[in-house]
Structure formats: structure tokens, C-alpha cells
Scaffold this active site. Structure first.
Site, mmCIF file in Angstrom:
data_model
loop_
_atom_site.group_PDB
_atom_site.id
_atom_site.type_symbol
_atom_site.label_atom_id
_atom_site.label_comp_id
_atom_site.label_asym_id
_atom_site.label_seq_id
_atom_site.Cartn_x
_atom_site.Cartn_y
_atom_site.Cartn_z
ATOM 1 N N ASP A 29 -44.442 -31.942 -0.938
ATOM 2 C CA ASP A 29 -43.942 -33.208 -1.462
ATOM 3 C C ASP A 29 -42.503 -33.432 -1.021
ATOM 4 O O ASP A 29 -42.122 -34.527 -0.603
ATOM 5 C CB ASP A 29 -44.028 -33.172 -2.991
ATOM 6 C CG ASP A 29 -44.102 -34.556 -3.615
ATOM 7 O OD1 ASP A 29 -44.314 -35.541 -2.889
ATOM 8 O OD2 ASP A 29 -43.952 -34.651 -4.845
ATOM 9 N N HIS A 52 -46.356 -40.964 1.691
ATOM 10 C CA HIS A 52 -46.994 -41.152 0.394
ATOM 11 C C HIS A 52 -48.093 -42.214 0.444
ATOM 12 O O HIS A 52 -49.061 -42.134 -0.317
ATOM 13 C CB HIS A 52 -45.947 -41.486 -0.674
ATOM 14 C CG HIS A 52 -45.289 -40.270 -1.248
ATOM 15 N ND1 HIS A 52 -44.269 -39.597 -0.593
ATOM 16 C CD2 HIS A 52 -45.526 -39.576 -2.389
ATOM 17 C CE1 HIS A 52 -43.900 -38.552 -1.324
ATOM 18 N NE2 HIS A 52 -44.646 -38.519 -2.409
ATOM 19 N N HIS A 100 -51.041 -40.311 1.550
ATOM 20 C CA HIS A 100 -51.555 -39.565 0.394
ATOM 21 C C HIS A 100 -52.458 -40.459 -0.454
ATOM 22 O O HIS A 100 -53.566 -40.073 -0.850
ATOM 23 C CB HIS A 100 -50.413 -39.039 -0.478
ATOM 24 C CG HIS A 100 -50.863 -38.640 -1.859
ATOM 25 N ND1 HIS A 100 -50.963 -39.558 -2.886
ATOM 26 C CD2 HIS A 100 -51.267 -37.447 -2.367
ATOM 27 C CE1 HIS A 100 -51.418 -38.945 -3.975
ATOM 28 N NE2 HIS A 100 -51.606 -37.670 -3.682
ATOM 29 N N HIS A 136 -51.160 -32.767 -4.854
ATOM 30 C CA HIS A 136 -50.434 -33.937 -4.351
ATOM 31 C C HIS A 136 -49.591 -33.590 -3.120
ATOM 32 O O HIS A 136 -49.671 -34.244 -2.084
ATOM 33 C CB HIS A 136 -49.546 -34.475 -5.476
ATOM 34 C CG HIS A 136 -48.583 -35.542 -5.058
ATOM 35 N ND1 HIS A 136 -48.917 -36.877 -5.008
ATOM 36 C CD2 HIS A 136 -47.275 -35.470 -4.676
ATOM 37 C CE1 HIS A 136 -47.869 -37.576 -4.620
ATOM 38 N NE2 HIS A 136 -46.867 -36.753 -4.409
#
Length: 364
Positions: A171, A254, A257, A271
């Protein structure tokens, strides 16, 4: 538009700090409502209860149902209002943090976040990522303020599985590259302003810390050892990335993602593991220098982050399925549009295929 940087009112990190929870929260609330998993409660309740011994304050525990969905947020908000407490404390991982922050917002009360793992940069942010009850990305909930307190007990974090710390590195890996893209495009960051020099400095320091201490920290926590490298990576995963992404801005990593959540087999991944692959896709979209791509690929390989679709559990990588990922990643309101050039689902799909092939080339 103004430059804006957002951060929690107080960030506390250190060994054994959970035992000092009361003194760190009493300025904001007396009676605390603790959102925690059933397994997490067994680990943290003794230290919390001892922290409140001899006071008139009360601690109410509520079990988390596992997903940061609108229905769960509504349930927790109602339970809090019935509890007689005046502050919400979210203890655990990223989805607990996001649920606690959202419930505190709807209830109009302060929030404290206590990560037991350093697997995401969610703790410090004024943001909750909302999913469906089935775990598919739904939307971002931008909150008007950051948590009042973020408290990280590194003794607890060091005892968690190493994969969780590595996920946090995934992340954090996106922070610098996404902030760089937002600075180049002039995009609005997550707190409604433009990127500051401070945010870029934090984002760059975050990336530098990952490269210098990431592998050392992973190896240490595999033996549940809390070393200086572990402390540095916990800070990078939690604070540097948290403030860096929010005040720097989100972009392609992101968004990828979020697109990947459309593939059910990726739900077993954390994540940060999906964000790491999203970072590679963003770099391919940017046509980043080969040296930079190789540096990121080497780091991912060393610490064990996914670099291919197979690493994400995706066996059926048909163009039809990847186009669905790409379309979600390019949806209006997501952050793919913060890249400093035009992006289409077709170009994103091509970048996913190329990133996957590059990962295979460097790891096989």
C-alpha cells in the site's frame, strides 16, 4: 485552489503503548466504544481494561462483522448510540479502521484508531473505503477530519504475521508514485486541495524507507522481533503513507486495486498486495524508465509482493475479464483520471497485460 495537508491530531507509536490508551484518549472522550474482531478482543482487552482500572469511565466492546459496508457502518453507528459512550475506538486492521471512522462521523463523535497490524495506510486518513457486503469496491467516503488519535503499539504489530506488514508495504509503495502523478497533473488531493511540498517530502521518504528497511523489517517480524527497521517500516506504512497519500493524492494504483475487486479470486488477497500490482500497472501506463520499473520489481520480489496476475490468484486472465477490471478502474469518480494524460479502458487493459508479462519476465 489552496494547498492543503491533512493529518491526525496526534500520532503515537511505540512498544507497549496500548497500555496507555486511556491517557491518549481522555482529552477527546471519557467512555469508549471499542470496535474490534472477536479474536482481536482476546489480545487487546486485558491491556485496555487495565488502562481504565480505577476510573469511572467505561469500555464497551462491539464485534466487527468483517466488511466495511454501508450496512455494517449503520449497524455500528446504531450500537454506538445505544452504548452511552462518547468516543469510538477502532482496533484491528484497515476495514475496522474505516468502519470506525465512518461511524464516528455519522454519530458526530471523536475517533481513535489503534492498528494491530501495519497492513494499510488507512489509520491516519480522513477517508473510508466502502465495499458491498460481498467485498466489491463501492465508493470512497471522504470525511471532514482525520482521526483524533492514532496509536500504534509496535510490540503487537511485530507479533502479527509478516505477510500483513508486507501488505502494508504494498500500500505504501504506491504513495510516492501516485502523489507524483497528482502533482504533475495538478489534481485535487483527498482533502480537497493541491499537493504540498510537505506531502511530497513525506511520500518520497516513505518510498526511500521501504527500499532501505523493507526486507530487514520483513525478516525481523518473521521472528516476531521489533527492531529499528520494523519501527521505521511501521511508521512508513502508517504515517508517512497515510498522510502522504491523502495530502498527495491517489491515482492509477488504487484505481487498479478497485478494478481488481471485480475478480472474485482476488478477494483472498490483502488490499496492499493488490495495490502493489496496481503500482506496476500505473508505471507501465506512464512508460516509466526501465530502471525505475526494475527497482520496484526487485523490491516486490524481495519482500514477497505480487508482480503477476498469477500471484493475485487470477488464472483466467482473458481480455474480457481484464477489460471489466479496466472499465471499473476508469470509472467516473475514481482516481485514474488524476494521471497527467488521457487514459482509456483499452490502455489500462494493455498496461495490465504488459505489467503481468514484465513481472513474469523478471521473476521466472
Amino acid at each position: 485552489m489552496a494547498q492543503i495537508i491533512g493529518s491526525p491530531s496526534r500520532y503515537v507509536q511505540g512498544r507497549g503503548e496500548l497500555a496507555n490508551l486511556r491517557q491518549h484518549t481522555e482529552k477527546f472522550g471519557k467512555n469508549i466504544f471499542v470496535l474490534v474482531s472477536e479474536s482481536g478482543k482476546k489480545r487487546v482487552a486485558p491491556a485496555i481494561d487495565k488502562s481504565f482500572e480505577g476510573t469511572e469511565a467505561k469500555v464497551v466492546y462491539e464485534s466487527f462483522n468483517g466488511e466495511c459496508s454501508r450496512s455494517e457502518i449503520d449497524r455500528i453507528t446504531a450500537a454506538f448510540k445505544a452504548s452511552g459512550c462518547d468516543m469510538i475506538v477502532g482496533i484491528g486492521g484497515g476495514k475496522i479502521h474505516d468502519t470506525a471512522k465512518a461511524a464516528a462521523f455519522y454519530a458526530g463523535v471523536p475517533a481513535a484508531i489503534v492498528p494491530t497490524i501495519a497492513s494499510t495506510d488507512a489509520p491516519c486518513s480522513a477517508l473510508s473505503v466502502i465495499y458491498s457486503d460481498d467485498g466489491v469496491f463501492d465508493s470512497y467516503l471522504f470525511l471532514p477530519s482525520n482521526p483524533n488519535v492514532v496509536l500504534v503499539d509496535t510490540d503487537i504489530v511485530a507479533k502479527a504475521p509478516a505477510r500483513l506488514l508486507v501488505s502494508g508495504m504494498g500500500d505504501a509503495l504506491a504513495t510516492y508514485f501516485e502523489a507524483r502523478a497528482c502533482e504533475a497533473s495538478g489534481a485535487t488531493n483527498c482533502v480537497g486541495g493541491k499537493t504540498t511540498r510537505a506531502a511530497m517530502a513525506l511520500a518520497e521518504l516513505c518510498y526511500e524507507t521501504l527500499l532501505s528497511d523493507g526486507l530487514k523489517a520483513k525478516l525481523a517480524v518473521e521472528r516476531h522481533a521489533c527492531t529499528k527497521a520494523v519501527e521505521d517500516i511501521v511508521e512508513a506504512n502508517t504515517y508517512l503513507s497515510g498522510v502522504g497519500f491523502e495530502s498527495g493524492g491517489l491515482a492509477g494504483a488504487h484505481a487498479i486495486h478497485n478494478g481488481l475487486t471485480a475478480l472474485p479470486e482476488t478477494h483472498a488477497l490483502y488490499h496492499g498486495e493488490k495495490v502493489a500490482f496496481g503500482t506496476l500497472v500505473q508505471l507501465v501506463l506512464e512508460n516509466a524508465p526501465l530502471e525505475e520499473l526494475e527497482e520496484v520489481l526487485q523490491f516486490c520480489t524481495e519482500v514477497g509482493l505480487p508482480t503477476t496476475l498469477a500471484d493475485l490468484g487470477v488464472e483466467d486472465a482473458s481480455e474480457e475479464r481484464l477489460m471489466e477490471v479496466a472499465k471499473i478502474a476508469c470509472a467516473d469518480g475514481d482516481t485514474m483520471g488524476n494521471l497527467p494524460f488521457a487514459v482509456t479502458p483499452e490502455s489500462v487493459c494493455a498496461a495490465i497485460l504488459a505489467a503481468d508479462e514484465m513481472g513474469r519476465y523478471y521473476t521466472e
